[in-house]
Structure formats: C-alpha cells, structure tokens
Design a protein around this motif. Structure first.
Motif, PDB file in Angstrom:
ATOM      1  N   SER A  74       0.822  -1.208   0.000  1.00  0.00           N
ATOM      2  CA  SER A  74       0.000   0.000   0.000  1.00  0.00           C
ATOM      3  C   SER A  74       0.857   1.258   0.000  1.00  0.00           C
ATOM      4  O   SER A  74       1.987   1.271   0.504  1.00  0.00           O
ATOM      5  CB  SER A  74      -0.919   0.009   1.226  1.00  0.00           C
ATOM      6  N   THR A  75       0.306   2.335  -0.549  1.00  0.00           N
ATOM      7  CA  THR A  75       0.994   3.627  -0.561  1.00  0.00           C
ATOM      8  C   THR A  75       0.725   4.369   0.744  1.00  0.00           C
ATOM      9  O   THR A  75      -0.183   4.015   1.506  1.00  0.00           O
ATOM     10  CB  THR A  75       0.497   4.491  -1.721  1.00  0.00           C
ATOM     11  N   TRP A  76       1.504   5.419   0.979  1.00  0.00           N
ATOM     12  CA  TRP A  76       1.285   6.242   2.169  1.00  0.00           C
ATOM     13  C   TRP A  76      -0.154   6.754   2.221  1.00  0.00           C
ATOM     14  O   TRP A  76      -0.724   6.899   3.306  1.00  0.00           O
ATOM     15  CB  TRP A  76       2.253   7.429   2.172  1.00  0.00           C
ATOM     16  N   GLY A  77      -0.741   7.000   1.072  1.00  0.00           N
ATOM     17  CA  GLY A  77      -2.116   7.489   1.056  1.00  0.00           C
ATOM     18  C   GLY A  77      -3.116   6.486   1.575  1.00  0.00           C
ATOM     19  O   GLY A  77      -4.257   6.846   1.893  1.00  0.00           O
ATOM     20  N   GLU A  78      -2.702   5.218   1.695  1.00  0.00           N
ATOM     21  CA  GLU A  78      -3.580   4.151   2.178  1.00  0.00           C
ATOM     22  C   GLU A  78      -3.166   3.626   3.542  1.00  0.00           C
ATOM     23  O   GLU A  78      -3.726   2.657   4.043  1.00  0.00           O
ATOM     24  CB  GLU A  78      -3.565   2.993   1.171  1.00  0.00           C
ATOM     25  N   LEU A  79      -2.205   4.286   4.178  1.00  0.00           N
ATOM     26  CA  LEU A  79      -1.626   3.738   5.406  1.00  0.00           C
ATOM     27  C   LEU A  79      -1.796   4.642   6.627  1.00  0.00           C
ATOM     28  O   LEU A  79      -1.306   4.308   7.711  1.00  0.00           O
ATOM     29  CB  LEU A  79      -0.136   3.465   5.189  1.00  0.00           C
ATOM     30  N   THR A  80      -2.448   5.766   6.459  1.00  0.00           N
ATOM     31  CA  THR A  80      -2.663   6.654   7.597  1.00  0.00           C
ATOM     32  C   THR A  80      -4.150   6.846   7.832  1.00  0.00           C
ATOM     33  O   THR A  80      -4.944   6.825   6.895  1.00  0.00           O
ATOM     34  CB  THR A  80      -1.998   8.025   7.378  1.00  0.00           C
ATOM     35  N   ASP A  81      -4.512   7.012   9.085  1.00  0.00           N
ATOM     36  CA  ASP A  81      -5.908   7.138   9.476  1.00  0.00           C
ATOM     37  C   ASP A  81      -6.287   8.615   9.600  1.00  0.00           C
ATOM     38  O   ASP A  81      -5.511   9.410  10.151  1.00  0.00           O
ATOM     39  CB  ASP A  81      -6.120   6.435  10.818  1.00  0.00           C
ATOM     40  N   PRO A  82      -7.479   9.020   9.130  1.00  0.00           N
ATOM     41  CA  PRO A  82      -7.871  10.437   9.172  1.00  0.00           C
ATOM     42  C   PRO A  82      -7.880  11.036  10.580  1.00  0.00           C
ATOM     43  O   PRO A  82      -7.402  12.165  10.775  1.00  0.00           O
ATOM     44  CB  PRO A  82      -9.275  10.424   8.566  1.00  0.00           C
ATOM     45  N   ALA A  83      -8.408  10.316  11.557  1.00  0.00           N
ATOM     46  CA  ALA A  83      -8.426  10.845  12.924  1.00  0.00           C
ATOM     47  C   ALA A  83      -7.011  10.990  13.470  1.00  0.00           C
ATOM     48  O   ALA A  83      -6.708  11.947  14.198  1.00  0.00           O
ATOM     49  CB  ALA A  83      -9.250   9.935  13.829  1.00  0.00           C
ATOM     50  N   ALA A  84      -6.137  10.056  13.109  1.00  0.00           N
ATOM     51  CA  ALA A  84      -4.744  10.145  13.537  1.00  0.00           C
ATOM     52  C   ALA A  84      -4.056  11.353  12.903  1.00  0.00           C
ATOM     53  O   ALA A  84      -3.281  12.060  13.560  1.00  0.00           O
ATOM     54  CB  ALA A  84      -4.006   8.861  13.169  1.00  0.00           C
ATOM     55  N   GLU A  85      -4.347  11.608  11.629  1.00  0.00           N
ATOM     56  CA  GLU A  85      -3.758  12.768  10.959  1.00  0.00           C
ATOM     57  C   GLU A  85      -4.190  14.073  11.632  1.00  0.00           C
ATOM     58  O   GLU A  85      -3.390  15.000  11.780  1.00  0.00           O
ATOM     59  CB  GLU A  85      -4.143  12.769   9.486  1.00  0.00           C
ATOM     60  N   LYS A  86      -5.448  14.148  12.027  1.00  0.00           N
ATOM     61  CA  LYS A  86      -5.936  15.348  12.724  1.00  0.00           C
ATOM     62  C   LYS A  86      -5.203  15.540  14.051  1.00  0.00           C
ATOM     63  O   LYS A  86      -4.876  16.662  14.439  1.00  0.00           O
ATOM     64  CB  LYS A  86      -7.438  15.229  12.976  1.00  0.00           C
ATOM     65  N   LEU A  87      -4.948  14.443  14.735  1.00  0.00           N
ATOM     66  CA  LEU A  87      -4.252  14.516  16.012  1.00  0.00           C
ATOM     67  C   LEU A  87      -2.801  14.937  15.821  1.00  0.00           C
ATOM     68  O   LEU A  87      -2.223  15.656  16.639  1.00  0.00           O
ATOM     69  CB  LEU A  87      -4.321  13.143  16.692  1.00  0.00           C
ATOM     70  N   LEU A  88      -2.217  14.523  14.715  1.00  0.00           N
ATOM     71  CA  LEU A  88      -0.815  14.836  14.436  1.00  0.00           C
ATOM     72  C   LEU A  88      -0.612  16.238  13.872  1.00  0.00           C
ATOM     73  O   LEU A  88       0.466  16.819  14.015  1.00  0.00           O
ATOM     74  CB  LEU A  88      -0.250  13.812  13.446  1.00  0.00           C
ATOM     75  N   ALA A  89      -1.614  16.784  13.222  1.00  0.00           N
ATOM     76  CA  ALA A  89      -1.469  18.046  12.492  1.00  0.00           C
ATOM     77  C   ALA A  89      -0.883  19.180  13.334  1.00  0.00           C
ATOM     78  O   ALA A  89       0.026  19.897  12.865  1.00  0.00           O
ATOM     79  CB  ALA A  89      -2.812  18.457  11.888  1.00  0.00           C
ATOM     80  N   PRO A  90      -1.343  19.397  14.578  1.00  0.00           N
ATOM     81  CA  PRO A  90      -0.783  20.511  15.366  1.00  0.00           C
ATOM     82  C   PRO A  90       0.701  20.375  15.678  1.00  0.00           C
ATOM     83  O   PRO A  90       1.351  21.348  16.042  1.00  0.00           O
ATOM     84  CB  PRO A  90      -1.618  20.466  16.658  1.00  0.00           C
ATOM     85  N   THR A  91       1.253  19.168  15.547  1.00  0.00           N
ATOM     86  CA  THR A  91       2.681  18.970  15.821  1.00  0.00           C
ATOM     87  C   THR A  91       3.553  19.332  14.631  1.00  0.00           C
ATOM     88  O   THR A  91       4.783  19.297  14.730  1.00  0.00           O
ATOM     89  CB  THR A  91       2.958  17.494  16.197  1.00  0.00           C
ATOM     90  N   GLY A  92       2.917  19.661  13.504  1.00  0.00           N
ATOM     91  CA  GLY A  92       3.675  19.956  12.289  1.00  0.00           C
ATOM     92  C   GLY A  92       3.955  18.734  11.449  1.00  0.00           C
ATOM     93  O   GLY A  92       4.653  18.820  10.431  1.00  0.00           O
ATOM     94  N   TRP A  93       3.392  17.592  11.843  1.00  0.00           N
ATOM     95  CA  TRP A  93       3.605  16.370  11.081  1.00  0.00           C
ATOM     96  C   TRP A  93       2.997  16.495   9.693  1.00  0.00           C
ATOM     97  O   TRP A  93       1.887  17.010   9.525  1.00  0.00           O
ATOM     98  CB  TRP A  93       2.973  15.186  11.813  1.00  0.00           C
ATOM     99  N   VAL A  94       3.715  16.016   8.703  1.00  0.00           N
ATOM    100  CA  VAL A  94       3.229  16.024   7.326  1.00  0.00           C
ATOM    101  C   VAL A  94       3.346  14.611   6.775  1.00  0.00           C
ATOM    102  O   VAL A  94       4.411  13.982   6.866  1.00  0.00           O
ATOM    103  CB  VAL A  94       4.046  16.992   6.437  1.00  0.00           C
ATOM    104  N   ARG A  95       2.271  14.119   6.205  1.00  0.00           N
ATOM    105  CA  ARG A  95       2.303  12.775   5.636  1.00  0.00           C
ATOM    106  C   ARG A  95       3.272  12.726   4.456  1.00  0.00           C
ATOM    107  O   ARG A  95       3.275  13.613   3.606  1.00  0.00           O
ATOM    108  CB  ARG A  95       0.909  12.369   5.170  1.00  0.00           C
ATOM    109  N   PRO A  96       4.081  11.673   4.391  1.00  0.00           N
ATOM    110  CA  PRO A  96       4.982  11.526   3.230  1.00  0.00           C
ATOM    111  C   PRO A  96       4.192  11.415   1.931  1.00  0.00           C
ATOM    112  O   PRO A  96       2.968  11.262   1.937  1.00  0.00           O
ATOM    113  CB  PRO A  96       5.742  10.232   3.549  1.00  0.00           C
ATOM    114  N   ASP A  97       4.910  11.459   0.820  1.00  0.00           N
ATOM    115  CA  ASP A  97       4.299  11.404  -0.506  1.00  0.00           C
ATOM    116  C   ASP A  97       3.273  10.281  -0.590  1.00  0.00           C
ATOM    117  O   ASP A  97       3.595   9.098  -0.440  1.00  0.00           O
ATOM    118  CB  ASP A  97       5.398  11.174  -1.547  1.00  0.00           C
TER     119      ASP A  97
END
Length: 457
Positions: free
Chosen positions: A57-80
């Motif tokens: 699977s690609t990175w676009g299929e390996l991260t969860d939306p709720a997890a991304e929201k939780l990570l966003a304030p830390t400056g985390w950016v999903r890889p390509d």
C-alpha cells in the motif's frame, strides 16, 4: 462497581500498532479516554520486526484520518501519498509520532495476560453487563497490575503466533527439534548475519502468499550477487501452480503486490528456485547437518540447509478465555465477518468495508480489530482496519448511526484467494488466467521486494 462508574473508565486498546493507535486517535476525537497497552518496547513493535519489507500500500492508504488530525498541530506532514514505505518507514514516520502525541495514554512493555468481567467468569450471567472489564497486566519490570476498563479493543494482531510447517496445522514431526535451522519470518538478506546464514545455501521456502514471494525474490537477488554463488531456493507449495499462483500481476490494483508476484515467478523461471507442488509437510528429519522434508504422501525431498516457514499466522486468544467471544470455528474470526473473508470461498474481488455489526460478540463491549479480526484468513488492508476502529469507537461512544455508516470504498484487488480451491493440491485452473483473474501478464524481472518501482521507490 456501578454502571455509571463504568462509563467513566477508560477504553482499553491492546496493541500500539496501526489499528490500535488509530483506535486511540478516534477515542480522543470522541472525547473518550484510551488506555493503550503495548507488549513491545515501542510503537509498531511488530511492524519493526519486518522493517526491511516494503508494503503493497501507498502512504495514502496507510494513515488514518483521525490520527492525521491529532498529528497536524505537531507539524507532522504525511509523506508522498503515492509512494510505498517499508515497515521501518511506517513505524518511524507515522506510528512513533502518533504514539508520541498520545503521550501517557500509551504504555510500553505492558503485556495483557487476561481479560474478564469484574467478579464474573465466563459462566456467570447475573448482572454481567453492568460490570466493568477487569484486565491483568504483566509489565516488563516484573510488576503485575489489575485495571478496570469500560470496553476492550483488541488490536494485538497475529504476528506473535506464526503457523507451523506441518500441513495439519500442528508442527511437523521434528519441527521443534530443528528450530535452529527454521525461521518463521522473511529474513533481511541485506543484514550481514542473515546474508551469511543463507548465502550459498539451499533453502526451502514453505508458503504460497506474499511473504513467500518476498523471500523467493530476496533469495534470487542474493543468488545473483557476488557473495551469493550457490544460493538456491526450493519453493514448497501445498497446491499446484496455476494462473493465479503468482497473484494478479499487472491486473492487481495494488501494483506492488502484483510486481512482487512477478518477481517470485521470475525466481522460478530463471532457475533460482525449484517449485515442489502438492507437497504437504509431515515431518522434518535431520540428515547430518542438513534437513529433509517428508510429505504426507511419503515423498522425501533432497536435503536443505535452512527452512523458511511462511504459512500464515493465527490469533492468540488465550488471554481472552474468560470472555464470551463468537468466533468462526474455522477461521477464528468473528462469526459475522468470517463468511466475507473465508479463503475457501472467496476468489477475485474485495471484502466490503465492515464495522461494528460484523465485529460484535456475545460479550458486549469487546471487539477484535485489525489483523486479529481476520483470525487465520491470509490478507488484510490497513484501510480496512481504520474503518473497523472508526465504526467500533462510534458504537462505544453511543453514536450508532455513525457506527453503521460505511465511510470507505475499497478497490477491486484483481487477485484470487481461493474460489473454493483453497489449499487443494490439484487446482484445475488455466495457466493463462486462473479462471477468474485477468490473463497472466508478461514476465518482468524485478529486484527484491523492497525495490518495487511501481511504488515510487
């Protein structure tokens, strides 16, 4: 303890892997308190064990939306989103930051050894559902602890319990005695120790899935390297070879999976691996310093130096023994889910997204999610697990409408999984197409599985 007090207890999440940490993120989003217990020393401990393997699977299929929201304030950016990470990438670039942001909600070195209802073993009916769950935990420092939780989400996976070489589901005779020459994981042949172990050796690879493909492709690359002269694989299949043996090839909508099957096919056709079909291992015998595999039909194969057993995994249900689980007698998956994933029945296509309805048990408030929910079934996608935990957490929060709503659409896989022929040695499928899949594509030569160009690496 009263039902009102139970409502204020945390929700236990067993396992800090992809599904477990996603469940914790959804609980936080819902205003519920997660308690994540991970037996390993770090987030994604099981994933780290195969850190050298590249995912389908690609990175676009390996991260969860709720997890991304939780990570966003830390400056985390999903890889390509179009690239496929290795297991190590997934653990370090996503799972570790997610565990970090969850902070003290995640505890490492904490092994769940038992779960029950407080004051009620599995026999007792009286006032059962009003009781919280009681959880026994063994910590890495030797401490034992008892905790109370309102619900249990078991995302502990199946990695710790690989299936044996024996075709009966039991270890082959002599399998335990030969443990020093057996491995149950795909070796990292770029590492010096593993390279020295397999270079120039004759290795049996038992299994017919993606892990076996990865091992065959890796051994083929080792055979072609300067220090790998004499390296040879013997591929042991319980079935015959058909058009579907190597997966969907270019028809697979997970391109890296299709490419991996073609790499395994190349290993056979270019002479780096000999395929032995219709062979069900019954015994493993010593022949001096080497091993001889003996089949149920009495066949004895030429001696090998090493054996890599890649016959799948099975769930560890021992610590859930006091709970009333509704599991399919064959797959050890939830009863309502089992028909959707049964490899004895399924062919091409996909398992449709599912959630709380398929994952519920007679014991209310307990759910198996992620790989563990599939029991012994052989395939699973991260996106499926994320949809599972979204639905389950919505149900725990009392939002039944959201719990029963489907929020995920999966592509067709283009790969056969059985069509009623699962694990049968004499599969009468066309060599050109396997009956239900696209015609076998032209052979291409690839490098090892962690170099799949279709994933942007």
């Amino acid at each position: 303890m009263t039902a009102i007090a139970t409502d204020h207890l945390p929700v236990l999440v067993i396992g800090a892997g992809p599904a477990g940490l996603a469940a914790a993120a959804h609980l936080v989003e819902r205003g519920l308190e997660p308690l994540v217990l991970e037996a390993g020393p770090a987030a994604g401990a099981a994933v780290r064990d195969w850190s050298h393997v590249r995912l389908f699977s690609t990175w676009g299929e390996l991260t969860d939306p709720a997890a991304e929201k939780l990570l966003a304030p830390t400056g985390w950016v999903r890889p390509d989103a179009k690239t496929c990470p290795t297991g190590g990438d997934w653990a370090e670039k996503y799972l570790r930051p997610l565990a970090d942001v969850l902070g003290d909600k995640v505890h490492f070195g904490a092994t769940v050894t038992g779960v029950s209802r407080a004051g009620r073993d599995r026999i007792v009916d009286a006032d059962r559902e009003a009781q919280p769950f009681v959880v026994h935990v063994a910590h890495a420092d030797g401490r034992e602890e008892r905790l109370f939780v309102r619900a249990v989400i078991d995302a502990s996976g199946t990695w710790s319990t690989p299936s044996p070489a024996g075709a009966s589901g039991l270890p082959a005779l002599g399998e335990k005695a030969a443990a020093d020459r057996l491995a149950y994981r795909v070796p990292d042949l770029k590492g010096p120790a593993a390279r020295a172990r397999y270079a120039g050796k004759r290795t049996a690879v038992i299994g017919s899935g993606a892990s076996a493909f990865t091992a065959l492709a890796s051994l083929a690359d080792l055979a072609e390297s300067e220090d790998g002269e004499g390296t040879k694989a013997v591929w042991i299949l319980r079935r015959g070879i058909s058009g579907s043996t190597f997966g969907g090839g270019t028809a697979d909508q997970l391109p890296a999976r299709g490419a991996l099957g073609l790499a395994a096919k190349a290993a056979v056709e270019e002479g780096h691996a000999d395929a032995v079909t219709g062979f069900r291992t019954d015994a493993i015998e010593r022949d001096g310093e080497r091993l001889v595999l003996v089949g149920e039909d009495g066949r004895r194969l030429d001696p090998v130096d090493e054996v890599i057993v890649l016959t799948g995994f099975r769930p560890d249900l021992s610590f859930l023994d006091e709970l009333r689980l509704g599991l399919d007698e064959r797959l050890q998956a939830p009863v309502a889910l089992a028909p959707l994933i049964d490899p004895n029945q399924h062919s091409c296509g996909t398992v449709y997204p599912h959630g709380v309805n398929e994952l519920s048990h007679p014991e209310q408030g307990v759910y198996l999610v992620g790989m563990k929910s599939y029991g012994r079934a052989p395939t699973f996608l991260a996106l499926t697990g994320y949809e599972q935990v979204r639905s389950v957490v919505a149900a725990i929060a009392g939002d039944r409408e959201a719990a029963e709503r489907v929020e995920l659409v999966l592509p067709e896989t283009g790969v056969c999984g059985g069509a009623g022929l699962f694990d049968q040695p004499d599969t009468e499928q066309s060599a050109e197409g396997g009956g239900c899949c696209a015609p076998a594509p032209a052979l291409i030569r690839l490098g090892t599985a962690d170099q799949a160009p279709s994933c942007g690496s």
